[in-house]
Structures are given as C-alpha cells and as structure tokens.
Design a protein around this motif. Structure first.
Motif, PDB file in Angstrom:
ATOM      1  N   GLY A  50      34.683  48.519  29.116  1.00 33.78           N
ATOM      2  CA  GLY A  50      33.666  47.603  28.621  1.00 33.78           C
ATOM      3  C   GLY A  50      32.460  47.544  29.541  1.00 33.78           C
ATOM      4  N   VAL A  52      30.567  45.711  32.667  1.00 36.16           N
ATOM      5  CA  VAL A  52      30.949  44.944  33.855  1.00 36.16           C
ATOM      6  C   VAL A  52      29.728  44.690  34.738  1.00 36.16           C
ATOM      7  CG1 VAL A  52      33.316  45.827  33.888  1.00 36.16           C
ATOM      8  CG2 VAL A  52      31.562  47.021  35.178  1.00 36.16           C
ATOM      9  N   SER A  56      25.287  43.671  32.348  1.00 41.38           N
ATOM     10  CA  SER A  56      24.689  42.602  31.539  1.00 41.38           C
ATOM     11  C   SER A  56      23.176  42.619  31.681  1.00 41.38           C
ATOM     12  CB  SER A  56      25.253  41.243  31.961  1.00 41.38           C
ATOM     13  OG  SER A  56      24.988  40.994  33.338  1.00 41.38           O
ATOM     14  N   TRP A 433      38.263  49.863  35.520  1.00 42.45           N
ATOM     15  CA  TRP A 433      36.921  49.465  35.116  1.00 42.45           C
ATOM     16  C   TRP A 433      36.880  48.913  33.695  1.00 42.45           C
ATOM     17  CZ3 TRP A 433      32.760  49.073  38.248  1.00 42.45           C
ATOM     18  CH2 TRP A 433      32.883  49.642  39.524  1.00 42.45           C
ATOM     19  N   LYS A 434      38.017  48.513  33.148  1.00 44.81           N
ATOM     20  CA  LYS A 434      38.071  47.983  31.783  1.00 44.81           C
ATOM     21  C   LYS A 434      37.191  46.751  31.624  1.00 44.81           C
ATOM     22  CE  LYS A 434      41.262  46.098  28.347  1.00 44.81           C
ATOM     23  NZ  LYS A 434      42.668  45.693  28.071  1.00 44.81           N
ATOM     24  N   ASP A 435      37.301  45.809  32.558  1.00 41.03           N
ATOM     25  CA  ASP A 435      36.478  44.598  32.540  1.00 41.03           C
ATOM     26  C   ASP A 435      36.454  44.020  33.943  1.00 41.03           C
ATOM     27  OD1 ASP A 435      38.877  42.911  32.852  1.00 41.03           O
ATOM     28  OD2 ASP A 435      39.242  43.378  30.741  1.00 41.03           O
ATOM     29  N   ILE A 436      35.687  42.964  34.131  1.00 46.03           N
ATOM     30  CA  ILE A 436      35.485  42.407  35.469  1.00 46.03           C
ATOM     31  C   ILE A 436      36.793  41.900  36.063  1.00 46.03           C
ATOM     32  CG2 ILE A 436      34.400  40.518  36.750  1.00 46.03           C
ATOM     33  CD1 ILE A 436      32.007  40.754  34.881  1.00 46.03           C
ATOM     34  N   THR A 438      39.963  42.665  35.337  1.00 44.05           N
ATOM     35  CA  THR A 438      40.886  43.763  35.662  1.00 44.05           C
ATOM     36  C   THR A 438      40.473  44.433  36.969  1.00 44.05           C
ATOM     37  OG1 THR A 438      41.287  44.162  33.306  1.00 44.05           O
ATOM     38  CG2 THR A 438      41.870  45.928  34.836  1.00 44.05           C
TER      39      THR A 438
END
Length: 693
Positions: A50, A52, A56, A433-436, A438
């Motif tokens: 996603g 991270v 944004s 690196w899937k999401d913050i 994780t």
C-alpha cells in the motif's frame, strides 16, 4: 590419490569450458532473462503493498498528482510535494520528473497502489537490465562474467528493497535510472567513437537531476569512466565532461528559479530526522559520522538487519576513539589502498570503489550535512559501484594464475552462499512494506528506540486500547507511551495519552501524574518559557521543534485542557471533565474552539443530568455553528428528559437531517408517540423496517 585429484580438476575444467561455449552463444539474452526473472521472482508481491509514510504527501494527498496529465504544468513549476496543501512548510527540493511519473500513474490507476508499485518494479527491472548492458559495453565480452555477476548482485541486493517497495523513493530510482542511461551512452561513445552518443548521454543526465539531485555524483563518475575505459588524455576527458556540466548548470538554474518563487518557509532540519544536530563535542560528532559511514559499508557487504528508521534515537553517539569508529577508518583506508594500488592499471574493482565513494560523498556528512542521518534508500546509488567492485573481486579470485582449485571451490561456495542470502533477505523483506503498522512492527526489533517508529505504533495501539479496553491492548499501548515519554519527554501529547491509559487501568495516581506533566509542559510551551527544561540530550532547539508539533495538535492551550477533559469524559468522570472544559474556555480565542467547548460542556452536563445547564451550553454552541448533529441530538435528549417533547422532536429532526442513525429513529418514534403523531411514528418505523431488510 594425486591422480584422482588431478582427474577431478581436469574434468571440472573441461566441463566449465563446455558450459562456457554453450552459454556464450546466447549469453546476453540469457543474462537479460535471468535479471528479469530475479526482479520478478523477488518483487512479484509488490502489487499487495500500500501507501506508506511520505506517499501521502507525494501521492495520496497531492492535488497536482490527482489532476493526472493536467497537473503536469503545476508539477514543472513548483517545489516538491507542493500539491499537498496540508503542509505548512515547503520542501527545499525540485524533482518534477518523479512527480510527473506519479501523475501519469494516477491517470492510469487512480489511487490504486498496486499500479504505482508495478510501475516502480518496471523501472527497477529496466535499470538492472540497462546496467548490465552498460557494463558489457564498458568491460567487453572477455570480461562479461564481471558484468553478469555484478548485475546479479545489484539486482538482488537487500538494501534496494526500500527503493523498490517505498513509492516515495521513486526519486532515487529514477535518478539512478537516467544516470545509468547516460552512462550507457558514454560507453557507446567510448566503444564507437561516435560523438552523437556523448550528446545523447548529456540529454539523459539532467533527466536524472530533475528526478533527484543524487545524480550530481555522476559528474565525477562520468570522467572516471572515460579514464578507466578509454585511452583519452586528461584534457580530452575534461572536454567530454563539458556537456554534462552544461546540463547540471541548466538544472541548477531552473531549480533556483522555482525555489525562489516559493512563498512558504522551508522545512527545518530537525533532530528527529538527524540526531547529529544534538551532538555538541567535536570528537563525538566525528565519531558518530564515522559510525554512519561504517554502517553503510556493513550494509553493502552483509545487510543482515534492515530498517526504515535511522532517526532519533536509532543511531548511537560514539566518540572518535570508539572501536566502531576506528574500524570504519580501517575499512576506508583499505579501500583507499586498493584504489591507489590499482588506479594506474585501470582495475575494474578500483573503478567500482570510486563510484561507491562518489555516491557516498553527498550522504556521508563529511563534505556537507544532509537532512537525514542516514537511510537505506540513500545507499541506492552508491551500491551500484559497490556491486561492481564485488563482482570484479570475485571473478578476479577465479582468474588469477596462482588461484588453486581449492581456492576456487571456497570462493564458489562463499559467493553462492552470499547470493542465496541476498535473494532470501530481499524476498522476505518485501511484505514488510504492506502498510505503516506492519513495517513498524517488523522494524521495531532493529530500531526499538526510534521516535518515528514508536510514534506510529503508539497511535495504532492507543486506538486499539480505547476500543477494546482489555488488559493486553492497554499494556501494549502503555509500552509505546512509555517509550515516547522517554524519547520525546517534553511533548504533552504523549503524556496525556499515557494518563488516559492509566485511567483505563484504574491507576488514578499514575494518571494524575502523567496528565499533570502534560498540562505543565504544554503551559511552558505556549508561554515559551521552556528554557529551564533542558536535559542531557534535549536542548532548546529540540524544544523549538516540539513546539511546532505541539501547536499542530493544540492550536491554543485551551485545546490541551479540552484533550484532558475528553480523557476524563471517556472514563465517565464527567464532573472532572466539566472542570477541565471550563478551564479551557478562557484560552479559546477562535469561534470554532468556543463551539467545541460549549458542545462538550453541554454533553457533559447531560451525562450528570443537569439538563438546564446542558441546554444553555448547547444553545451557545448552536449560535456559533447551527445544525451540528451532536448539539441537536444533545438538545433533543435534554428536552425529552425535561418532558418538553415538542422541542425534543424538533431537535431530533434537525439531527436526523445530518445523520440518519438507528438511535435517532428510536428517539423520533418515542417523541412522536408521546406527541400522538401516529403518521410520523408509522413513517419512522417504516424506515427501520426498510433498513433491516
């Protein structure tokens, strides 16, 4: 026994000669397919990742990117991430090509992260392939094994996982991609003598600069390439470098014009990003700088621990005589000796090490201070030279005449083990690196003292604790709250969260202490009298940094009282909440602040059944912002309990016009039944029935 040994050696040599003859027939195609296969094999799961961290600012919240192709003119004439209107500061950087690539991705995929990640992987694969072709041109077919092995090492190196998996790092990827395209054309110029390739290279080179300034190091690498792989004189080499200097000058001019047009203040370099700014003594500063450069060397050779976080308080401060600093000096002296010894002979390994040092130079803090202390993504460009050195060094061990068979066997086993380790490490790192959350949860083992890591983990754990309120969730959140109040000990935001967690545990004494600290530190910040709060490692400049963040959370001191009041409200201590909301009122200078406090006071008085007082506060809130759902729902509940059903019904209907909740439907049915309006009762019951169906 010796005869058996010689027979085995002869058999192995004959087998290798046969293998070489077969492979050489389709060598380049096989090598390219191998490199592509390694890229896809290691990184094929990037589509599951996603957005991270700074993704944004670069993509998710960037209005220019969201315009797609139409946003390109804005991206060409503005500073980095200018499209993120939530930023109060400007980034002192100009990287339009990176941002344009995001805009084109958005045009194709919208805000679907998989599309962005596949684009990232395509660029990385192309970079690895072009790098191989560049080395083949520079080294020739006779040294193709150096080109192949170096390219394989570069493709699978674990330190590249951040650049491939973190979209924000596309600037590093594109910068090196265009720089290698320039180097490829330099190699064509050397090989063919056709001057057009030099000018092709001079076109590609500034594209790297317009992606990220890291490509500046190729102003040194390009003349080195002419020296090592051609017979040109120094004067001719300098002459060939002129077009690249022109490209650099054009970039700097455009960058200056864009940056000069920026109205917002530049983002300050903070201690949270670069803890080197906290060091006061000369010996500790240079000892820590040496440690950082030694860490880069260790990551190149054996990256057994990877992390996104090299911030405060990840990097230890060491004196210049510390063994880690001394070991770094010894390592770089060894590199210097190798270069000195092999420079005149134009050794490929020496060229690779010089490229590594060129890439390191701008992030080493030796020449100029950098924004971040260090980072794995920053090692991307320098790793290209290191991988070339490593490939050349391994092949050299095989080809020296004095190399015995046993040495070849040991070298083969060691090289195979290193390649397998690199592939495994890179492959295993991708899902992190899937999401913050994780990423932070995995990297916590490597960077337990990171202020950024603990901040993100606290936010997630705190939210979970507030919802679940079970001992395990509260204990987990408390752990990170304790870490944050140690790492950023004067930030009231974390003390207040810590106090809330103690209240959930029922530990009133500890909660009072934490909340008192939060209010006390906030008071000093807003009075700007925090000079007395110096500690061993937190100085006034750190407090200034925290003050900027505190004023993002709390526009005024009234919001601090409000936050603490909300904490007591959450644990149903409504009278204490009321006293804090009342204390907040004098500090609320904005209309929206006064609205929030009056609304909170109304809800709190409703909870203690002081309906007249609650109506008074709700009315004040409604005069500031009419029609708010919570205000109207609160008024409806007050009037209902005061048996003024007509007013209650009017307030509930106003609230229902905002949000059609199940609770309001029940309230409207109850009030209309008491008012004797059977038609409306039937209407609202019908809405409930339709909702259930």
């Amino acid at each position: 026994m010796p005869n058996i040994y010689h027979t085995i050696v002869e058999f192995m040599n004959n087998w290798l000669l046969l293998l070489r003859s077969k492979i050489s027939q389709h060598y380049n195609l096989s090598a390219v397919l191998l490199i592509i296969g390694l890229c896809l094999g290691i990184y094929h799961r990037v589509g599951q990742l996603g957005f991270v961290f700074d993704d944004s600012r670069a993509i998710v919240d960037n209005s220019f990117v969201h315009k797609g192709v139409e946003g390109i003119p804005h991206l060409l004439k503005t500073t980095l991430w200018k499209g993120d209107t939530t930023m109060n500061y400007a980034i002192e950087a100009y990287r339009p090509l990176t941002m344009i690539s995001f805009a084109l991705d958005y045009e194709l995929f919208g805000l679907e992260p998989a599309g962005f990640h596949w684009t990232q992987l395509i660029f990385y694969t192309l970079l690895c392939v072009f790098s191989y072709h560049t080395l083949i041109l520079l080294l020739g077919q006779q040294r193709r094994y150096i080109a192949l092995l170096s390219s394989i090492i570069f493709t699978i190196h674990p330190i590249h996982t951040e650049v491939v998996c973190n979209l924000k790092s596309r600037d590093e990827l594109l910068s090196l991609f265009f720089a290698i395209c320039a180097l490829y054309n330099v190699a064509r110029h050397i090989k063919t003598g056709n001057v057009k390739y030099k000018y092709f290279a001079a076109i590609f080179y500034p594209l790297g600069l317009f992606s990220k300034e890291t490509a500046v190091v190729f102003l040194g690498i390009i003349p080195l390439t002419y020296y090592f792989f051609s017979s040109l004189r120094v004067a001719d080499i300098l002459k060939n470098t002129i077009p690249f200097l022109v490209g650099f000058a054009i970039f700097m001019l455009v960058r200056h014009l864009v940056l000069a047009n920026e109205s917002l203040p530049w983002t300050p370099i903070t201690h949270a990003q670069n803890p080197l700014l906290l060091i006061e003594t000369w010996s500790k500063k240079w000892g820590t700088i040496l440690y950082i450069n030694g860490k880069y060397l260790q990551l190149m050779l054996f990256p057994y621990q990877l992390t996104f976080s090299y911030f405060y308080d990840d990097i230890p401060f060491v004196e210049i005589w510390h063994w880690k600093a001394i070991l770094t000096v010894m390592g770089y002296l060894t590199i210097g000796y190798y270069i000195f010894k092999n420079f005149k002979s134009k050794d490929v390994g020496a060229y690779g090490l010089l490229c590594y040092l060129a890439g390191l130079s701008i992030f080493s803090h030796v020449i100029i201070p950098f924004v971040n202390a260090m980072g794995e993504r920053l090692a991307f460009t320098m790793s290209w030279g290191w991988c070339l050195f490593l490939g050349a060094f391994v092949v050299k061990l095989f080809t020296v005449k004095s190399s015995v068979f046993l040495r070849k066997i040991i070298t083969s086993i060691a090289t195979a083990a290193l390649l397998i380790f690199f592939i495994h490490k890179s492959y295993a790192r991708v899902p992190a690196w899937k999401d913050i959350i994780t990423l932070c949860s995995i990297d916590e083992k490597v960077s337990p003292n990171s202020v950024f890591l603990n901040r993100f983990l606290l936010a997630a754990a705190y939210e979970k604790a507030i919802i679940k309120r079970d001992p395990i969730s509260i204990a987990t959140a408390e752990k990170y709250a304790n870490n944050m109040t140690k790492l950023d000990s004067l930030d009231p935001f974390y003390w207040i969260k810590k106090g809330h967690l103690f209240l959930l545990k029922g530990d009133l004494e500890q909660a009072e202490h934490a909340l008192e600290n939060g209010l006390r530190f906030a008071s000093y910040y807003f009075n700007e009298s925090f000079n007395e709060f110096k500690t061993d490692h937190i100085e006034l400049s750190w407090n200034n940094y925290t003050l900027k963040r505190v004023k993002i959370y709390y526009p005024s001191l009234g919001y601090v009282y409000k936050h603490i009041g909300e904490v007591f409200f959450d644990v149903r201590n409504y009278r204490r909440a009321i006293s804090l909301f009342e204390a907040a009122m004098p500090h609320m200078t904005s209309e929206i602040g006064k609205f929030y406090i009056n609304r909170d006071l109304g809800i709190s008085h409703l909870m203690i059944k002081k309906y007249d007082k609650a109506v008074e506060y709700f009315a004040k809130a409604d005069s500031i912002r009419a029609g708010d759902y919570y205000v109207q729902n609160g008024l409806g509940n007050c009037y209902f309990r005061m048996k003024d059903y007509k007013r209650a019904n009017e307030a509930f209907e106003k609230a229902f016009s905002k949000y059609k909740t199940a609770e309001l439907l029940q309230n409207l049915i109850a009030t209309n039944q008491l008012l004797g309006d059977s038609a409306k009762v039937a209407y609202y019951k019908g809405l409930i029935q339709n909702r259930n169906e």
